[in-house]
Design a protein around this motif. Structure first.
Motif, PDB file in Angstrom:
ATOM      1  N   UNK A 260      -8.146  -2.527   5.870  1.00 34.49           N
ATOM      2  CA  UNK A 260      -6.899  -3.165   6.297  1.00 34.49           C
ATOM      3  C   UNK A 260      -5.855  -3.129   5.181  1.00 34.49           C
ATOM      4  N   UNK A 261      -6.307  -3.217   3.915  1.00 36.20           N
ATOM      5  CA  UNK A 261      -5.366  -3.096   2.794  1.00 36.20           C
ATOM      6  C   UNK A 261      -4.731  -1.708   2.792  1.00 36.20           C
ATOM      7  N   UNK A 262      -5.543  -0.674   3.050  1.00 29.31           N
ATOM      8  CA  UNK A 262      -5.001   0.675   3.135  1.00 29.31           C
ATOM      9  C   UNK A 262      -4.058   0.853   4.309  1.00 29.31           C
ATOM     10  N   UNK A 263      -4.382   0.265   5.447  1.00 33.69           N
ATOM     11  CA  UNK A 263      -3.511   0.369   6.620  1.00 33.69           C
ATOM     12  C   UNK A 263      -2.167  -0.314   6.364  1.00 33.69           C
ATOM     13  N   UNK A 264      -2.210  -1.468   5.716  1.00 32.28           N
ATOM     14  CA  UNK A 264      -0.962  -2.160   5.394  1.00 32.28           C
ATOM     15  C   UNK A 264      -0.099  -1.324   4.452  1.00 32.28           C
ATOM     16  N   UNK A 265      -0.751  -0.595   3.539  1.00 35.24           N
ATOM     17  CA  UNK A 265       0.005   0.223   2.600  1.00 35.24           C
ATOM     18  C   UNK A 265       0.814   1.292   3.316  1.00 35.24           C
ATOM     19  N   UNK A 266       0.277   1.840   4.413  1.00 33.58           N
ATOM     20  CA  UNK A 266       0.981   2.889   5.130  1.00 33.58           C
ATOM     21  C   UNK A 266       2.232   2.382   5.847  1.00 33.58           C
ATOM     22  N   UNK A 267       2.356   1.068   5.992  1.00 38.02           N
ATOM     23  CA  UNK A 267       3.600   0.525   6.554  1.00 38.02           C
ATOM     24  C   UNK A 267       4.409  -0.192   5.469  1.00 38.02           C
ATOM     25  N   UNK A 268       4.083   0.124   4.200  1.00 43.06           N
ATOM     26  CA  UNK A 268       4.880  -0.367   3.084  1.00 43.06           C
ATOM     27  C   UNK A 268       4.575  -1.763   2.625  1.00 43.06           C
TER      28      UNK A 268
END
Length: 823
Positions: A260-268
């Motif tokens: 989820x941390x990686x997914x959040x990174x993809x939306x900045x």
């Protein structure tokens, strides 16, 4: 059961066989079950456990030692690659750079080494994941246990309803909303709270379902039958049966958190949120987000935009996330398989010695967190500041004849500072590759020692006064050389009566062959010229108690001003204490001068009093004014970030002092201001030693002229043309000016001038608080700088409160290296 036994049963849930009746020796011995022992082949043949264990171990080592293995420290090195022309190929080289021998994984768009960012970022990302996982598991365990043990109750329905509502909103969306609601700029705590609030539900539902099964087991019924309480049953019977599943769940949840941390990174959305900076001009420019700390999520957020053109930027952090998720998931799966094969006893996790283990792990975690982010690295650098080394510079400068800019000591000080700037790796800050910027100022100089003395009726000296300590001279208006021995006349004024004095107002005032005594704040400043017209041969102005109030003026400070105009008379400023001593010869005080019954002359708004019993000698011999070169030493450190290359940081201190009087009296000027220069020099040395590459360009300014009426510093700093010669393609402007003064002696509080920039003041307040130092902004705490108050750029003045020393007392013996280090 006593409280002691209850606590013991919670900490150690094993049955106390000594308390059971009819125990025969060996009765409770149980033969080992050969098939249930953990053997090496059970681990070696468990591929997920072996693979996951190797990855988890590698990640653990990376968290511990990654910063030590990294080629570059991204916290203190700034941008590592700046755009330049390759002298061999003639090509324009600009980040991002592809992988090479120098940069094995390449650089990002800011020129940062990706390998170093990855190694430093492992600590930030994995520590954040560990905390989030721990909070999720604890919340899920507590709430799931309460719901499962009280099946069908209001508490159970409330927890499960809330869990269902939380799960109905996609985790990615709910996490992002909470992170921004709690303020993303607050960093790691916000991510822990937000991702824990939305991530405990699945764990709670799993624990509840397991507890519903355990609740109906015969051993639970047996425990209830013998009178065990609910908490004792949960701790001694239910929890040990949940621990194997919790251990597996811990690693699986860790992988889910990283996902989820990686997914959040993809939306900045990443830890800290970064800073918004402008690129380009106001019309065609854009706002971009710049991460303030190396972190895998931030690297993904900044790199995914380059996926098509420069995939090597986003590939390393994406691969790091992938590897970590695979590692924790496979290790969790390996543990599950191992526990399915073997009934592993996890009751050791509830023993008392585990408290010590938990404390040690917590302490290690707190240590790692406290050393995560830019602040700890800058703190380590600050702690390396050597107060004794700075004291060496103070000692050297204080031995240079007081460092007057028109005496050899000032030239020696400028040469010393220039040599140190070069030694510490600074670039010359003036044109033609020179460190010294020569200001040309119109100045006079002393030809003999000034004298102010109180005489008796026979012309003998009753009391002599010390130049620069008790009195000083001024060259404004008709101020200049001369020698007079005459009686004193005091001229006083009614408050507000003469706002615009005119010639007609002073008709009848006779000051022929008198020395006139005036009080600052009472007499109009223009009255000195009027007193000369009325026949005065000398003027004594009673000034305030500040050090600069009686400092002699040698400079034609204002090109349009009026200086040393003919005819010239000696005009001295004297301290109130010296005035009281002079008046004591007639048994008077300053307050007695305003008595109406003893006035000699009176006019509209003024009165005078002849003091014939007081005779004063004034003597001053000055050279004719001439143009003098006053050296200022400028050292330049280029910025490493192209986007901030136009924002100049100025670290500023005066180096000069009053020098030596013609009679040999020396004014060492150790605290004001060899101490400020010593901090400036030690800072430059420390930055070179620590390989600090500031993102903004820095100008170290050791300014000459601090003891003058107008040093020219304000005009220089405010003029954009002053920086055109520096080696940069950008139009420089001061983004922050730090002025250091009186840094080696004084009270226990750091004085910040009230006119300082509000933002810089708050920064210094916060920093001082972290170091247990007290700051103050009381107007009277220190002498205010004269010319820098005029600049518009963000500016801050720092000194120790109550640091004022009389010129002759300002010696090296007063300097404290601990104060230099604290400042």
């Amino acid at each position: 059961m006593s409280i002691k036994h209850r606590l013991k049963s919670i900490l150690d849930p094993r049955v106390d066989l000594d308390r059971l009746p009819h125990r025969d020796e060996g009765e409770w011995e149980t033969p080992a079950m050969g098939g249930s022992r953990l053997r090496p082949q059970h681990i070696l043949t468990n591929f997920p456990l072996m693979l996951g264990g190797a990855i988890v171990l590698g990640l653990f080592l990376l968290v511990l030692f990654g910063p030590m293995w990294a080629p570059i420290n991204p916290y203190i090195a700034g941008q590592h690659v700046t755009a330049h022309v390759d002298p061999v190929s003639g090509e324009w080289i600009q980040p991002p750079l592809a992988p090479s021998r120098q940069y094995p994984l390449g650089t990002d768009q800011w020129g940062n080494d990706i390998l170093s960012m990855l190694m430093y970022g492992a600590r930030n990302t994995l520590i954040a994941g560990a905390f989030i996982t721990m909070v999720r598991i604890l919340l899920g365990l507590i709430l799931g246990s309460l719901a499962g043990w009280h099946e069908g109750s209001t508490l159970d329905r409330f927890i499960m309803s809330f869990s269902g509502i939380s799960m109905s909103v996609p985790v990615l969306i709910s996490s992002m909303i909470l992170i921004y609601a709690l303020d993303i700029r607050r960093g790691l705590p916000v991510f822990i709270i937000a991702l824990s609030v939305v991530g405990w539900t699945e764990t709670a539902q799993y624990i509840r379902s397991e507890l519903l099964v355990i609740r109906k087991m015969p051993y639970i019924e047996g425990a209830e039958a013998v009178g065990s309480g609910g908490m004792g049953i949960i701790v001694r019977h239910a929890l040990p049966n949940l621990l194997p599943q919790l251990l597996v769940l811990l690693f699986l949840e860790f992988g889910a958190v990283l996902m989820i941390v990686g997914e959040l990174a993809f939306i900045g959305v990443f830890i800290g949120g970064g800073s918004r900076i402008a690129i380009g001009d106001e019309i065609a420019g854009a706002q971009v987000t710049l991460a303030e700390v190396p972190e895998w999520g931030a690297m993904l957020a900044e790199g995914y935009r380059w996926l098509m053109s420069k995939p090597f930027i986003v590939f390393p952090p994406a691969m790091a996330f992938f590897t970590a998720v695979v590692g924790f998931n496979t290790f969790g799966e390996g543990l599950r398989r191992l526990m399915d094969k073997l009934p592993i006893n996890t009751s050791f996790l509830l023993r008392k010695r585990m408290i010590l283990v938990i404390v040690m792990i917590s302490a290690a975690t707190v240590y790692i967190i406290s050393n995560t982010g830019p602040a700890p690295w800058f703190a380590k650098m600050a702690q390396a500041f050597a107060g004794d080394e700075a004291l060496v510079h103070t000692q050297a400068l204080s031995e240079m004849e007081g460092r007057s800019v028109i005496q050899p000591g000032g030239q020696a000080a400028a040469a010393y500072i220039s040599q140190k700037f070069q030694e510490y790796g600074l670039t010359p800050g003036w044109r033609h590759q020179e460190f010294v910027y020569p200001m040309e100022l119109n100045m006079t100089r002393l030809l003999s020692q000034p004298e102010l003395s109180l005489l008796d009726s026979d012309g003998n000296v009753l009391q002599g006064f010390t130049h620069q300590l008790d009195f000083g001279f001024t060259i404004e208006g008709h101020g200049g050389g001369g020698m007079v021995e005459l009686p004193l006349t005091f001229v006083g004024f009614d408050s507000g009566a003469l706002t615009e004095p005119s010639w007609e107002a002073f008709q009848g005032l006779d000051l022929r062959d008198r020395i006139v005594l005036l009080i600052s704040g009472n007499a109009p400043q223009e009255f000195a010229a009027e007193a000369l017209i009325r026949g005065a041969k000398g003027i004594l102005w009673v000034a305030g108690d500040g050090r600069d109030d009686v400092r002699s003026g040698l400079q034609f400070a204002d090109p349009e001003g009026d200086y040393m105009r003919q005819p010239r008379i000696p005009i001295f400023r004297i301290r109130p204490g010296a005035a009281e001593l002079i008046l004591s010869a007639a048994d008077l005080s300053l307050a007695d001068l305003f008595r109406d019954d003893v006035q000699s002359q009176r006019g509209p708004g003024w009165s005078s009093r002849d003091l014939d019993q007081i005779t004063v000698r004034m003597s001053l011999e000055l050279a004719e004014p001439e143009i003098q070169q006053v050296p200022t030493v400028l050292g330049y450190l280029p910025g490493s970030d192209l986007n901030l290359d136009g924002e100049l940081v100025v670290i500023f201190a005066y180096y000069d002092g009053l020098g030596r009087d013609p009679d040999g009296t020396l004014f060492p000027a150790a605290n004001h201001n060899a101490s400020g220069i010593s901090i400036l020099l030690e800072t430059a040395r420390l930055w070179q030693e620590q390989d600090l590459e500031p993102r903004r360009p820095v100008l170290f300014a050791a300014w000459g002229g601090g003891a003058l009426d107008n040093s020219g510093a304000s005009a220089f700093l405010s003029n954009p043309n002053s920086y055109r010669h520096l080696p940069t393609t950008e139009q420089l402007r001061p983004a922050a000016v730090f002025q250091l003064d009186n840094a080696g002696a004084g009270g226990d509080e750091i004085y910040i001038h009230p006119s300082s920039s509000e933002r810089l003041t708050q920064l210094l307040h916060d920093t001082a608080g972290e170091l247990n130092l007290v700051t103050t902004q009381v107007e009277e705490s220190a002498t205010a700088p004269r010319d820098l108050l005029q600049i518009r750029e963000p500016w801050i003045y720092l000194s120790w409160a109550e640091a004022e020393l009389l010129p002759q007392q300002d010696s090296i013996e007063k300097i404290d290296p601990d104060k230099l280090r604290a400042m």
